[in-house]
Design a protein around this motif. Structure first.
Motif, mmCIF file in Angstrom:
data_model
loop_
_atom_site.group_PDB
_atom_site.id
_atom_site.type_symbol
_atom_site.label_atom_id
_atom_site.label_comp_id
_atom_site.label_asym_id
_atom_site.label_seq_id
_atom_site.Cartn_x
_atom_site.Cartn_y
_atom_site.Cartn_z
ATOM 1 N N ILE A 24 -21.525 3.226 6.479
ATOM 2 C CA ILE A 24 -22.582 4.142 6.878
ATOM 3 C C ILE A 24 -23.926 3.526 6.526
ATOM 4 C CG2 ILE A 24 -21.114 6.179 6.520
ATOM 5 C CD1 ILE A 24 -22.673 6.696 3.967
ATOM 6 N N SER A 25 -25.007 4.054 7.164
ATOM 7 C CA SER A 25 -26.356 3.541 6.919
ATOM 8 C C SER A 25 -26.773 3.829 5.488
ATOM 9 C CB SER A 25 -27.340 4.190 7.886
ATOM 10 O OG SER A 25 -28.682 3.872 7.531
ATOM 11 N N LYS A 26 -27.461 2.879 4.874
ATOM 12 C CA LYS A 26 -27.947 3.086 3.512
ATOM 13 C C LYS A 26 -28.955 4.218 3.472
ATOM 14 C CE LYS A 26 -27.249 -1.638 1.859
ATOM 15 N NZ LYS A 26 -27.890 -2.832 1.275
ATOM 16 N N LYS A 27 -29.880 4.343 4.558
ATOM 17 C CA LYS A 27 -30.861 5.420 4.591
ATOM 18 C C LYS A 27 -30.159 6.756 4.720
ATOM 19 C CE LYS A 27 -34.580 2.648 6.627
ATOM 20 N NZ LYS A 27 -35.494 2.490 7.784
ATOM 21 N N ALA A 28 -29.152 6.780 5.549
ATOM 22 C CA ALA A 28 -28.392 8.017 5.694
ATOM 23 C C ALA A 28 -27.732 8.391 4.382
ATOM 24 C CB ALA A 28 -27.346 7.863 6.806
ATOM 25 N N ALA A 29 -27.273 7.342 3.686
ATOM 26 C CA ALA A 29 -26.638 7.606 2.399
ATOM 27 C C ALA A 29 -27.637 8.148 1.407
ATOM 28 C CB ALA A 29 -25.999 6.322 1.867
ATOM 29 N N GLU A 30 -28.914 7.539 1.473
ATOM 30 C CA GLU A 30 -29.936 8.005 0.549
ATOM 31 C C GLU A 30 -30.346 9.428 0.891
ATOM 32 O OE1 GLU A 30 -32.987 5.154 0.939
ATOM 33 O OE2 GLU A 30 -31.911 3.562 -0.148
ATOM 34 N N ALA A 31 -30.570 9.718 2.235
ATOM 35 C CA ALA A 31 -30.935 11.066 2.656
ATOM 36 C C ALA A 31 -29.849 12.059 2.281
ATOM 37 C CB ALA A 31 -31.169 11.092 4.184
ATOM 38 N N LYS A 32 -28.663 11.640 2.475
ATOM 39 C CA LYS A 32 -27.536 12.501 2.124
ATOM 40 C C LYS A 32 -27.542 12.804 0.646
ATOM 41 C CE LYS A 32 -22.512 12.790 2.419
ATOM 42 N NZ LYS A 32 -21.272 12.123 2.857
ATOM 43 N N SER A 33 -27.901 11.795 -0.138
ATOM 44 C CA SER A 33 -27.955 12.003 -1.581
ATOM 45 C C SER A 33 -29.075 12.964 -1.949
ATOM 46 C CB SER A 33 -28.163 10.657 -2.292
ATOM 47 O OG SER A 33 -27.094 9.797 -2.024
ATOM 48 N N ALA A 34 -30.285 12.836 -1.233
ATOM 49 C CA ALA A 34 -31.419 13.730 -1.525
ATOM 50 C C ALA A 34 -31.080 15.178 -1.190
ATOM 51 C CB ALA A 34 -32.650 13.266 -0.741
ATOM 52 N N TRP A 35 -30.541 15.395 0.022
ATOM 53 C CA TRP A 35 -30.151 16.750 0.405
ATOM 54 C C TRP A 35 -29.090 17.291 -0.546
ATOM 55 C CZ3 TRP A 35 -32.475 20.154 3.214
ATOM 56 C CH2 TRP A 35 -33.357 19.746 4.221
ATOM 57 N N THR A 36 -28.229 16.428 -0.982
ATOM 58 C CA THR A 36 -27.200 16.881 -1.926
ATOM 59 C C THR A 36 -27.838 17.364 -3.222
ATOM 60 O OG1 THR A 36 -25.589 15.327 -1.037
ATOM 61 C CG2 THR A 36 -25.144 16.178 -3.222
ATOM 62 N N ALA A 37 -28.870 16.619 -3.705
ATOM 63 C CA ALA A 37 -29.546 17.016 -4.939
ATOM 64 C C ALA A 37 -30.283 18.336 -4.751
ATOM 65 C CB ALA A 37 -30.520 15.914 -5.371
ATOM 66 N N LEU A 38 -30.961 18.491 -3.542
ATOM 67 C CA LEU A 38 -31.684 19.723 -3.266
ATOM 68 C C LEU A 38 -30.761 20.929 -3.251
ATOM 69 C CD1 LEU A 38 -34.286 21.184 -2.503
ATOM 70 C CD2 LEU A 38 -33.827 20.606 -0.093
ATOM 71 N N TRP A 39 -29.674 20.760 -2.579
ATOM 72 C CA TRP A 39 -28.704 21.857 -2.527
ATOM 73 C C TRP A 39 -28.177 22.196 -3.914
ATOM 74 C CZ3 TRP A 39 -28.086 25.395 0.891
ATOM 75 C CH2 TRP A 39 -28.358 25.155 2.232
ATOM 76 N N VAL A 40 -28.018 21.221 -4.730
ATOM 77 C CA VAL A 40 -27.560 21.482 -6.101
ATOM 78 C C VAL A 40 -28.586 22.321 -6.849
ATOM 79 C CG1 VAL A 40 -27.079 20.421 -8.346
ATOM 80 C CG2 VAL A 40 -26.071 19.455 -6.281
ATOM 81 N N VAL A 41 -29.917 21.994 -6.662
ATOM 82 C CA VAL A 41 -30.994 22.755 -7.327
ATOM 83 C C VAL A 41 -31.025 24.185 -6.816
ATOM 84 C CG1 VAL A 41 -33.484 22.950 -7.638
ATOM 85 C CG2 VAL A 41 -32.365 20.706 -7.813
ATOM 86 N N LEU A 42 -30.965 24.326 -5.469
ATOM 87 C CA LEU A 42 -31.010 25.661 -4.885
ATOM 88 C C LEU A 42 -29.838 26.520 -5.334
ATOM 89 C CD1 LEU A 42 -32.189 24.817 -1.237
ATOM 90 C CD2 LEU A 42 -33.538 25.879 -3.065
ATOM 91 N N ILE A 43 -28.687 25.930 -5.326
ATOM 92 C CA ILE A 43 -27.503 26.685 -5.749
ATOM 93 C C ILE A 43 -27.630 27.087 -7.198
ATOM 94 C CG2 ILE A 43 -25.016 26.514 -6.168
ATOM 95 C CD1 ILE A 43 -24.847 24.765 -3.644
ATOM 96 N N GLY A 44 -28.221 26.182 -8.018
ATOM 97 C CA GLY A 44 -28.427 26.503 -9.433
ATOM 98 C C GLY A 44 -29.383 27.663 -9.610
ATOM 99 N N LEU A 45 -30.516 27.665 -8.833
ATOM 100 C CA LEU A 45 -31.474 28.768 -8.925
ATOM 101 C C LEU A 45 -30.854 30.080 -8.473
ATOM 102 C CD1 LEU A 45 -34.687 26.980 -7.560
ATOM 103 C CD2 LEU A 45 -34.224 27.691 -9.928
ATOM 104 N N ALA A 46 -30.074 30.012 -7.407
ATOM 105 C CA ALA A 46 -29.424 31.230 -6.907
ATOM 106 C C ALA A 46 -28.473 31.811 -7.937
ATOM 107 C CB ALA A 46 -28.684 30.919 -5.604
ATOM 108 N N VAL A 47 -27.740 30.966 -8.557
ATOM 109 C CA VAL A 47 -26.812 31.430 -9.584
ATOM 110 C C VAL A 47 -27.563 32.067 -10.742
ATOM 111 C CG1 VAL A 47 -25.116 30.682 -11.285
ATOM 112 C CG2 VAL A 47 -24.991 29.813 -8.953
#
Length: 631
Positions: free
Chosen positions: A562-585
């Motif tokens: 897979i593309s390294k940029k896609a991997a990096e973007a995927k990693s960023a969105w993954t981190a964001l979702w982790v933060v959002l889920i944490g705030l929601a909880v």
């Protein structure tokens, strides 16, 4: 009695017929082995007389024994226990040993001697009841009942002529004390400083008690025999009895199952049953193989290896375990460092309609020459061309052989009890060994070496002890990797051994038997990994490396790029979702706490207001404090 006599009547008649035909061709001659019996008192009968050595018990070869003759008043044939008559022949302090004189008849010779021995006799003289030449007192047909006492007879015995027996009885009746000396010093010739002896034996281990005793003797005597042979003190030769089938019967079922070379060399069926189990010809072939083992070993100046082969074959290839065969014999031969092909060539063709040179020599050797006499009994030991009489027992046979040396030429082993040696020193005793780890299955014991898988540092090895031993259980991989394959490269060691499994299994990334080899699997070549279009595969030892072209990144779990940029973007969105889920909880948790505390406060306020107007179920009735005036 021969081992060959342990068979059914029909087979006994058949083999007896063959033997009678053999005797018709050549005059048979059985030699009675004698020792000297010298009367030292009284003077009127003083002198030297012949006596025939009994073929059981332990004659004192090379020595002599003095004693006083006693003729009992009761049980004079010795067929009952002397304890029934309150008779004891036990030696008293200061008195000579007791030689019991018994009459022939009514029961077996060996039974008479056994009863006298139990009563304390030091030796037994049996007086013949007919005027005839001396004969050899032999054992009865041995079954389990007779073997129990024959095996335990340890005193010497001898048969004397009827006339001499009557002379002794007459002197005893006249109250004369008769002192005699039994002398075996000349029973075996001793012409020079080397003893030549031979043992007539068989490889058949299922012929009854007699064969069990023979196999036990070979195992016990092996160490002493090898010491004498290695020192050049003795010359030993093994022999085997065979019979031939009359020409008219060579195509019969009996002959074809019991004979080789078209009826020329035969042995009885081991199970005495022509329809099952092993056949007589199987015994003939193994006897021939053992003769060839001796000849091939003799050619390489190691004739004593015959003792190793015979004892190992008995242990590893018994009939009762259905291992009495050519394949098992070859395993034993190889373990002793002998050439199997030479031995097979020596044996010749058993199906040929022609003489076998080795077995023909054996048949000719059965016929007596010189002072020896015919060999008709199995087993038979011959020392300096004289047949040994008595029990085949290590100490007794050693004495007989040592008595065959010319005086002052006896080897040191004959003059001491030190007849033991460490049999594991020569070729590791033919046992399994791991030279790398310096581990062996050979254990030296008083009765000879045994091949037994060892216990090393708490780890038990398992196997037959001859061709294989494998470490087993927890900790086995610490000892030479449990006998499994292992290899080190670039500071990394990989092994096929695992403690929780006694088998050797190649690890992931390798293939093979796990014992001798494990080969690296080329995952790239075998298309087992790195199959995406953008992938580039490189094999490594035990694994592989996969790379992607351009700025692509290889994901091993999905075997894709897979593309390294896609991997990096995927990693960023993954981190964001982790933060959002944490705030929601966290928000959800705070809301639940707020709701719980608010509800508790409201409940308490309502209950306080209502309590002012009416009693609640949870409160007691308010008491009335107003007093009432009375007149």
């Amino acid at each position: 009695m021969s081992c060959w006599s342990c068979k059914r009547p029909r087979e006994g008649l058949f083999l007896g017929f063959m033997f009678l035909l053999l005797l018709h061709k050549i005059e048979s001659r059985f030699v009675v082995e004698k020792n000297s019996l010298r009367v030292t008192s009284p003077d009127k009968i003083k002198g030297t007389y012949d006596s025939a050595i009994g073929n059981f018990g332990i004659p004192q070869y090379g020595g002599s024994m003095a004693g006083t003759v006693y003729y009992p008043n009761d049980n004079r044939k010795g067929c009952k226990e002397f304890s029934d008559y309150s008779i004891s022949f036990g030696r008293k302090p200061g008195a000579l040993p007791t030689f019991v004189l018994l009459d022939r008849g009514e029961c077996y010779f060996a039974w008479k001697v056994w009863n006298a021995q139990k009563a304390g006799a030091a030796a037994v003289l049996v007086a013949d009841d007919v005027d005839e030449a001396l004969i050899t007192m032999d054992t009865p047909k041995e079954d389990d009942s007779s073997a129990s006492y024959i095996e335990n007879i340890t005193i010497p015995s001898a048969l004397i002529e009827k006339s001499f027996g009557e002379t002794l009885k007459k002197a005893i009746d006249g109250n004369d004390m008769i002192n005699v000396n039994l002398d075996w010093r000349e029973a075996v010739p001793h012409p020079d400083d080397r003893v030549e002896y031979e043992l007539w034996t068989t490889s058949n281990d299922e012929c009854g008690v007699k064969c069990d005793m023979l196999m036990g003797f070979i195992k016990d005597f092996k160490g002493a025999a090898q010491i004498l042979e290695k020192g050049g003190y003795t010359q030993f030769t093994p022999h085997y009895i065979t019979w031939y089938c009359p020409h008219a019967f060579t195509t019969s079922k009996q002959c074809t199952s019991q004979c080789i070379n078209h009826g020329r060399y035969c042995a009885p069926d081991p199970e005495q049953d022509f329809s099952r189990g092993y056949e007589g010809k199987d015994v003939v072939l193994e006897n021939l193989r053992q003769l060839c083992v001796f000849r091939v070993a003799n050619e390489i100046k190691r004739p004593w290896v015959w003792w190793d082969y015979v004892t190992d074959f008995q242990i590893r290839c018994p009939m009762k375990e259905k291992k009495y065969n050519k394949e098992c014999a070859h395993e034993v031969i190889r373990s002793l460092g002998l050439d199997v092909k030479k031995i097979e060539k020596c044996m010749g063709d058993p199906s040929a309609d022609a003489d076998n040179p080795i077995l023909k020599e054996e048949q000719e050797a059965q016929i007596g020459k010189g002072a020896r006499g015919d060999v008709t009994i199995l087993p038979t030991l011959v020392v300096n061309n004289h047949q040994y009489r008595g029990k085949l027992e290590k100490g007794a046979v050693t004495k007989a052989i040592c008595s065959g040396f010319e005086e002052t030429t006896e080897p040191a082993v004959c003059l001491t009890d030190d007849i033991e040696t460490n049999e594991c020193m020569d070729n590791n005793g033919g046992c399994w060994q791991d030279k790398v780890a310096n581990i062996t299955a050979c254990k030296d014991t008083f009765r000879g070496r045994v091949c037994e898988c060892p216990l090393v540092n708490g780890v038990q090895f398992k196997g037959d002890g001859y061709s294989s031993c494998k470490a087993s259980g927890i900790g086995r991989c610490k000892i030479n990797n449990g006998g499994c394959w292992h290899e080190a490269r670039d500071g990394q060691t990989i092994t096929a051994c695992v403690d929780f499994d006694d088998n050797c299994k190649c690890p992931l990334g390798f293939k093979g038997d796990g014992v001798k080899s494990c080969e690296d699997i080329d995952e790239c070549k075998e298309k087992k990994a790195c199959q995406c279009p953008e992938c580039s595969c490189k094999n490594t030892w035990g694994s592989y490396n996969c790379t992607c072209s351009g700025d692509l990144l290889y994901i091993r779990d999905h075997d894709t790029c897979i593309s390294k940029k896609a991997a990096e973007a995927k990693s960023a969105w993954t981190a964001l979702w982790v933060v959002l889920i944490g705030l929601a909880v966290a928000a959800g948790g705070a809301y639940l706490v707020y709701k719980y505390r608010l509800r508790s406060y409201m409940d308490s306020e309502i209950r306080a207001i209502m309590a002012q107007y009416m009693p609640l179920d949870s409160q007691s009735e308010v008491p009335n404090h107003v007093s009432e005036d009375r007149a």
